[in-house]
Design an enzyme around this catalytic site. Structure first.
Site, PDB file in Angstrom:
ATOM      1  N   TYR A  51      63.763  94.527  13.437  1.00  0.00           N
ATOM      2  CA  TYR A  51      64.922  93.665  13.299  1.00  0.00           C
ATOM      3  C   TYR A  51      65.886  94.214  12.249  1.00  0.00           C
ATOM      4  O   TYR A  51      65.545  94.343  11.073  1.00  0.00           O
ATOM      5  CB  TYR A  51      64.516  92.244  12.926  1.00  0.00           C
ATOM      6  N   GLY A 198      60.459  81.929  21.973  1.00  0.00           N
ATOM      7  CA  GLY A 198      61.418  81.497  22.993  1.00  0.00           C
ATOM      8  C   GLY A 198      61.174  80.113  23.539  1.00  0.00           C
ATOM      9  O   GLY A 198      61.459  79.871  24.720  1.00  0.00           O
ATOM     10  N   ALA A 201      64.197  78.789  25.147  1.00  0.00           N
ATOM     11  CA  ALA A 201      64.791  79.620  26.198  1.00  0.00           C
ATOM     12  C   ALA A 201      66.234  80.005  25.867  1.00  0.00           C
ATOM     13  O   ALA A 201      67.167  79.687  26.619  1.00  0.00           O
ATOM     14  CB  ALA A 201      64.710  78.927  27.561  1.00  0.00           C
ATOM     15  N   GLY A 203      68.193  78.804  23.740  1.00  0.00           N
ATOM     16  CA  GLY A 203      69.041  77.645  23.519  1.00  0.00           C
ATOM     17  C   GLY A 203      69.382  76.849  24.765  1.00  0.00           C
ATOM     18  O   GLY A 203      70.049  75.810  24.677  1.00  0.00           O
ATOM     19  N   LEU A 204      68.908  77.298  25.924  1.00  0.00           N
ATOM     20  CA  LEU A 204      69.209  76.567  27.159  1.00  0.00           C
ATOM     21  C   LEU A 204      68.549  75.194  27.175  1.00  0.00           C
ATOM     22  O   LEU A 204      69.081  74.252  27.775  1.00  0.00           O
ATOM     23  CB  LEU A 204      68.761  77.380  28.379  1.00  0.00           C
ATOM     24  N   LEU A 205      67.375  75.087  26.515  1.00  0.00           N
ATOM     25  CA  LEU A 205      66.664  73.810  26.493  1.00  0.00           C
ATOM     26  C   LEU A 205      67.085  72.992  25.274  1.00  0.00           C
ATOM     27  O   LEU A 205      66.265  72.510  24.496  1.00  0.00           O
ATOM     28  CB  LEU A 205      65.148  74.063  26.489  1.00  0.00           C
ATOM     29  N   GLU A 207      70.659  70.490  23.598  1.00  0.00           N
ATOM     30  CA  GLU A 207      71.783  69.615  23.938  1.00  0.00           C
ATOM     31  C   GLU A 207      73.034  70.387  24.346  1.00  0.00           C
ATOM     32  O   GLU A 207      73.866  69.869  25.100  1.00  0.00           O
ATOM     33  CB  GLU A 207      72.089  68.706  22.746  1.00  0.00           C
TER      34      GLU A 207
END
Length: 304
Positions: A51, A198, A201, A203-205, A207
């Site tokens: 990283y 993850g 996912a 940030g898909l899961l 708000e």
């Protein structure tokens, strides 16, 4: 915050850890976020020499001054960067691992690593040599335990069979249920813990999928439209006492083989939401069944 035993080791990790890869690009803000996580009961930090070419480890090391013994510190090895060359090369050799750990120790400002993880792996690797490196580092007291970070079932099976790994880090979420096919049961059978990365996912899961622009692309075998529909159904389970993203964080923890989830956070607001998942109730078995009924039991198509 609840702490779970990592495999059969003597390490007990907070069920909500902190994935340091997505910390702020500002050093001081990253250090403040790490301190905020520790203040909220997080004791498990995960980084890697990969990283930001080691800077992430340096920032973690600075943040842990005076706090090192309160933290279970995990980092990774195997991706080699050489000055003057483009990109990283894969090197799981014993010689490289035993040399690379010195750099991680220096950057982290510590004389031991709690959990040292192979950052990938293939069946073409010199697996026994790699295992020897970790075993020698353990005997020398440089590391306390070791594991692997991999999404390849065929590689995971080899390390389960041939090594003393205490953990496997892999992607696992409501949108990526591939580990449920075979890996989770294998790890549970052998007393090895999963560390779920993850869990939101990308940030898909959360708000933002309902309040912001529609997803620009799909995720694994989900289309953007299917993602929005799934997130809407997850949101219906939320209430005043828990948010959509906190439900998503608790989903991997519903499996007994999962010791911790390590969501990333790039802002203090995200960090507070993530750590708040430790204070909401576990999902009931009925809720787990319901989530599985409207999500997809994905399967691995490669590296079986």
């Amino acid at each position: 915050m609840k702490k779970n035993r990592l495999g059969r080791s003597d390490l007990y990790v907070s069920e909500i850890g902190l994935g340091c890869m997505s910390l702020s690009r500002d050093e001081q803000e990253s250090i403040r976020m790490i301190h905020a996580a520790l203040d909220r009961g997080v004791n498990f930090l995960d980084t890697a020499d990969l990283y930001r070419q080691g800077r992430n480890e340096e920032w973690v090391g600075k943040a842990l001054k005076g706090k090192r013994h309160d933290v279970i510190l995990a980092t990774k090895v195997g991706n080699r960067w050489e000055p003057g060359k483009d990109g990283w090369s894969w090197d799981p050799s014993k010689a490289y691992i035993k040399e690379a750990v010195k750099g991680s120790l220096r950057r982290l400002q510590t004389d031991y690593i709690d959990l040292y993880q192979l950052h990938g792996g293939t069946l073409d690797d010199p697996i026994d040599e790699t295992i020897d490196a970790f075993e020698e580092l353990k005997q020398e007291g440089v590391i306390r335990c070791y594991g692997i970070s991999s999404i390849r079932p065929n590689v995971i099976r080899e390390y389960v069979k041939r090594s003393n790994i205490v953990s496997v880090m892999m992607q696992y979420s409501v949108l990526d249920r591939r580990p449920e096919e075979t890996v989770l049961s294998l790890l549970q059978e052998h007393g090895i813990s999963m560390i779920a990365r993850g869990p939101l996912a990308q940030g898909l899961l959360s708000e933002r999928t309902l309040t912001g622009p529609a997803p620009a692309a799909g995720y694994l075998d989900y289309s953007p439209v299917e993602i929005v529909e799934l997130v809407r159904r997850l949101a219906a389970l939320a209430g005043e006492d828990r948010s959509l993203s906190q439900i998503a964080l608790r989903y991997p923890l519903a499996h007994p083989a999962v010791a911790a989830v390590i969501p990333g956070a790039s802002s203090t607001e995200q960090l507070l939401t993530n750590t708040g998942a430790a204070r909401v109730p576990d999902l009931t078995q009925d809720e787990v069944k319901l989530i599985r009924s409207f999500s997809r039991a994905n399967v691995y198509t490669l590296h079986r």
